[in-house]
Scaffold this motif. Sequence first.
Motif, PDB file in Angstrom:
ATOM      1  N   PRO A  75      -4.616   8.041  12.882  1.00 30.05           N
ATOM      2  CA  PRO A  75      -5.108   6.658  12.734  1.00 30.05           C
ATOM      3  C   PRO A  75      -6.562   6.580  12.270  1.00 30.05           C
ATOM      4  O   PRO A  75      -6.913   5.707  11.484  1.00 30.05           O
ATOM      5  CB  PRO A  75      -4.951   6.081  14.143  1.00 30.05           C
ATOM      6  N   GLN A  76      -7.417   7.519  12.722  1.00 24.27           N
ATOM      7  CA  GLN A  76      -8.820   7.489  12.308  1.00 24.27           C
ATOM      8  C   GLN A  76      -8.949   7.663  10.800  1.00 24.27           C
ATOM      9  O   GLN A  76      -9.768   7.022  10.159  1.00 24.27           O
ATOM     10  CB  GLN A  76      -9.648   8.601  12.993  1.00 24.27           C
ATOM     11  N   GLU A  77      -8.131   8.563  10.229  1.00 20.55           N
ATOM     12  CA  GLU A  77      -8.180   8.784   8.787  1.00 20.55           C
ATOM     13  C   GLU A  77      -7.772   7.524   8.038  1.00 20.55           C
ATOM     14  O   GLU A  77      -8.374   7.163   7.030  1.00 20.55           O
ATOM     15  CB  GLU A  77      -7.253   9.938   8.393  1.00 20.55           C
ATOM     16  N   ARG A  78      -6.744   6.836   8.544  1.00 27.35           N
ATOM     17  CA  ARG A  78      -6.304   5.609   7.883  1.00 27.35           C
ATOM     18  C   ARG A  78      -7.379   4.535   7.950  1.00 27.35           C
ATOM     19  O   ARG A  78      -7.606   3.819   6.982  1.00 27.35           O
ATOM     20  CB  ARG A  78      -5.004   5.109   8.502  1.00 27.35           C
ATOM     21  N   ARG A  79      -8.066   4.433   9.098  1.00 24.90           N
ATOM     22  CA  ARG A  79      -9.136   3.434   9.213  1.00 24.90           C
ATOM     23  C   ARG A  79     -10.267   3.757   8.247  1.00 24.90           C
ATOM     24  O   ARG A  79     -10.811   2.869   7.599  1.00 24.90           O
ATOM     25  CB  ARG A  79      -9.655   3.366  10.651  1.00 24.90           C
TER      26      ARG A  79
END
Length: 119
Positions: free
Chosen positions: A98-102
């Motif tokens: 999720p951090q990469e997507r954000r």
Amino acid sequence: MPKYSGETAGDAELDRMFRALADGTRRAMIARLVYGPASVSQLAEPFGMALPTVLQHLRLLEEAQIVSSEKVGRVRTYQLVPDALVPANAWIVGHRRPQERRLDRLGDYLTNHHPTQEE
């Protein structure tokens, strides 16, 4: 391979695709086919392996629907199936942290957002 309760028909397709992509020889054949169709003998040339072995690799790629073939006379030619790797890419992108997507969304926003003078 053990099945989990949420497995779908799409999962079986991905299994075949990832199994086909797991081998370096098959990935090299795909890399060659990016430039256009090639005969079995052209695909076999850089590997120094027997044609039956090359055909086994190509059969796996065809079963995974990554390549298709056509036989004209005695020559079988292989080509990439358009957008064949889209399902694998979608799966990989969908399972990113999720951090990469954000961070990707923030990067897209910063790249595409052009403030007006009022901002």
